[in-house]
Design a protein around this motif. Sequence first.
Motif, PDB file in Angstrom:
ATOM      1  N   PHE A 156       0.842  -1.183   0.000  1.00  0.00           N
ATOM      2  CA  PHE A 156       0.000   0.000   0.000  1.00  0.00           C
ATOM      3  C   PHE A 156       0.889   1.249   0.000  1.00  0.00           C
ATOM      4  O   PHE A 156       1.928   1.288   0.661  1.00  0.00           O
ATOM      5  CB  PHE A 156      -0.914   0.036   1.232  1.00  0.00           C
ATOM      6  CG  PHE A 156      -2.084  -0.892   1.148  1.00  0.00           C
ATOM      7  CD1 PHE A 156      -3.184  -0.560   0.368  1.00  0.00           C
ATOM      8  CD2 PHE A 156      -2.091  -2.093   1.844  1.00  0.00           C
ATOM      9  CE1 PHE A 156      -4.279  -1.413   0.279  1.00  0.00           C
ATOM     10  CE2 PHE A 156      -3.175  -2.958   1.759  1.00  0.00           C
ATOM     11  CZ  PHE A 156      -4.268  -2.617   0.979  1.00  0.00           C
ATOM     12  N   GLN A 181      -6.703  14.452   0.457  1.00  0.00           N
ATOM     13  CA  GLN A 181      -7.244  14.033  -0.833  1.00  0.00           C
ATOM     14  C   GLN A 181      -6.413  14.587  -1.987  1.00  0.00           C
ATOM     15  O   GLN A 181      -6.185  13.909  -2.997  1.00  0.00           O
ATOM     16  CB  GLN A 181      -8.706  14.461  -0.951  1.00  0.00           C
ATOM     17  CG  GLN A 181      -9.636  13.707  -0.010  1.00  0.00           C
ATOM     18  CD  GLN A 181     -11.009  14.341   0.107  1.00  0.00           C
ATOM     19  OE1 GLN A 181     -11.223  15.472  -0.331  1.00  0.00           O
ATOM     20  NE2 GLN A 181     -11.945  13.626   0.706  1.00  0.00           N
ATOM     21  N   PRO A 193      -3.001   2.811  -8.484  1.00  0.00           N
ATOM     22  CA  PRO A 193      -4.432   2.506  -8.341  1.00  0.00           C
ATOM     23  C   PRO A 193      -5.002   3.041  -7.032  1.00  0.00           C
ATOM     24  O   PRO A 193      -4.329   3.006  -5.995  1.00  0.00           O
ATOM     25  CB  PRO A 193      -4.482   0.966  -8.379  1.00  0.00           C
ATOM     26  CG  PRO A 193      -3.200   0.562  -9.042  1.00  0.00           C
ATOM     27  CD  PRO A 193      -2.182   1.586  -8.640  1.00  0.00           C
ATOM     28  N   ILE A 194      -6.227   3.497  -7.079  1.00  0.00           N
ATOM     29  CA  ILE A 194      -6.835   4.113  -5.895  1.00  0.00           C
ATOM     30  C   ILE A 194      -6.959   3.125  -4.736  1.00  0.00           C
ATOM     31  O   ILE A 194      -6.861   3.508  -3.570  1.00  0.00           O
ATOM     32  CB  ILE A 194      -8.218   4.722  -6.252  1.00  0.00           C
ATOM     33  CG1 ILE A 194      -8.714   5.614  -5.107  1.00  0.00           C
ATOM     34  CG2 ILE A 194      -9.233   3.634  -6.595  1.00  0.00           C
ATOM     35  CD1 ILE A 194      -9.930   6.434  -5.470  1.00  0.00           C
ATOM     36  N   ASP A 195      -7.160   1.829  -5.057  1.00  0.00           N
ATOM     37  CA  ASP A 195      -7.297   0.858  -3.967  1.00  0.00           C
ATOM     38  C   ASP A 195      -5.945   0.447  -3.386  1.00  0.00           C
ATOM     39  O   ASP A 195      -5.888  -0.404  -2.498  1.00  0.00           O
ATOM     40  CB  ASP A 195      -8.077  -0.378  -4.426  1.00  0.00           C
ATOM     41  CG  ASP A 195      -7.460  -1.053  -5.640  1.00  0.00           C
ATOM     42  OD1 ASP A 195      -6.430  -0.584  -6.140  1.00  0.00           O
ATOM     43  OD2 ASP A 195      -8.025  -2.075  -6.099  1.00  0.00           O
ATOM     44  N   SER A 196      -4.856   1.057  -3.868  1.00  0.00           N
ATOM     45  CA  SER A 196      -3.529   0.804  -3.298  1.00  0.00           C
ATOM     46  C   SER A 196      -3.023   2.005  -2.507  1.00  0.00           C
ATOM     47  O   SER A 196      -1.870   2.033  -2.095  1.00  0.00           O
ATOM     48  CB  SER A 196      -2.520   0.476  -4.413  1.00  0.00           C
ATOM     49  OG  SER A 196      -2.846  -0.725  -5.058  1.00  0.00           O
ATOM     50  N   LYS A 198      -3.500   4.660   0.762  1.00  0.00           N
ATOM     51  CA  LYS A 198      -4.083   4.918   2.075  1.00  0.00           C
ATOM     52  C   LYS A 198      -3.614   6.295   2.544  1.00  0.00           C
ATOM     53  O   LYS A 198      -2.419   6.597   2.522  1.00  0.00           O
ATOM     54  CB  LYS A 198      -3.654   3.850   3.091  1.00  0.00           C
ATOM     55  CG  LYS A 198      -4.277   2.482   2.852  1.00  0.00           C
ATOM     56  CD  LYS A 198      -3.887   1.511   3.958  1.00  0.00           C
ATOM     57  CE  LYS A 198      -4.563   0.156   3.765  1.00  0.00           C
ATOM     58  NZ  LYS A 198      -4.204  -0.794   4.857  1.00  0.00           N
TER      59      LYS A 198
END
Length: 227
Positions: A156, A181, A193-196, A198
């Motif tokens: 992450f 943000q 990628p956004i899901d990687s 935090k």
Amino acid sequence: MSARNDIIPEEYKGIKRYSFSEIENGNNCNHAYYLGRIAKVEDLDNIYGIMGNVAHDILESEKDYNYDGQLMKKAFLKSLSDTVSIGFKFSSDEAKNESMLTDYKKCVSHYFEHYYRDEEKNTQTEYRIWTWVGEENDKKLISGFVDKNYIDTEDFHIIKDYKTSSMYTKADLPKKAQQLQIYGKDLLDKGIPIDSIKLCWDFLKYVNIECVVPKKNKIEIKPEEYD
């Protein structure tokens, strides 16, 4: 203080750039923006700002302290003592000032006493972001320094923003999260990628401690704020 990367990439040279705080100040108060950004009136130092910078510098230089929380705590308390000795106060009321000083010292000391190094593959302190924000016909170039940016052991990409203030209220969270943000958008711009990704705050006035007693029962001590 760790050295900042002040190199401007070629594609951004000659373009007006803003910091997040500059835009936030302008939105909050036009007069304050004028005084600070146009008239160049210097802000008066205060103990919160001074010690907030000290805490940031220590955490961003964690390697210089061998990731030792006790050494970091010692450096923080020395700076706090020096700052108080030259007349900076939390309050003009002597009794209130003494109480606030005691609580602040206890609170941030507690953080450093339980400091631990993030499990990371690599890290960058004072990582600088460059990203465009706003509507298509009114885009602004944002540049700023991230307190800590690293990749953890689960791959992450972590952006961490240190805070010595009190936790934000639920009502304030959407507004306060805008800075994180924007930092995250910089990573998206780089193809991550956004899901990687935090994004997080690290509030120094709150620490979770998990203790193990002889019977193997775990006791969780809830976050405690001392002010």
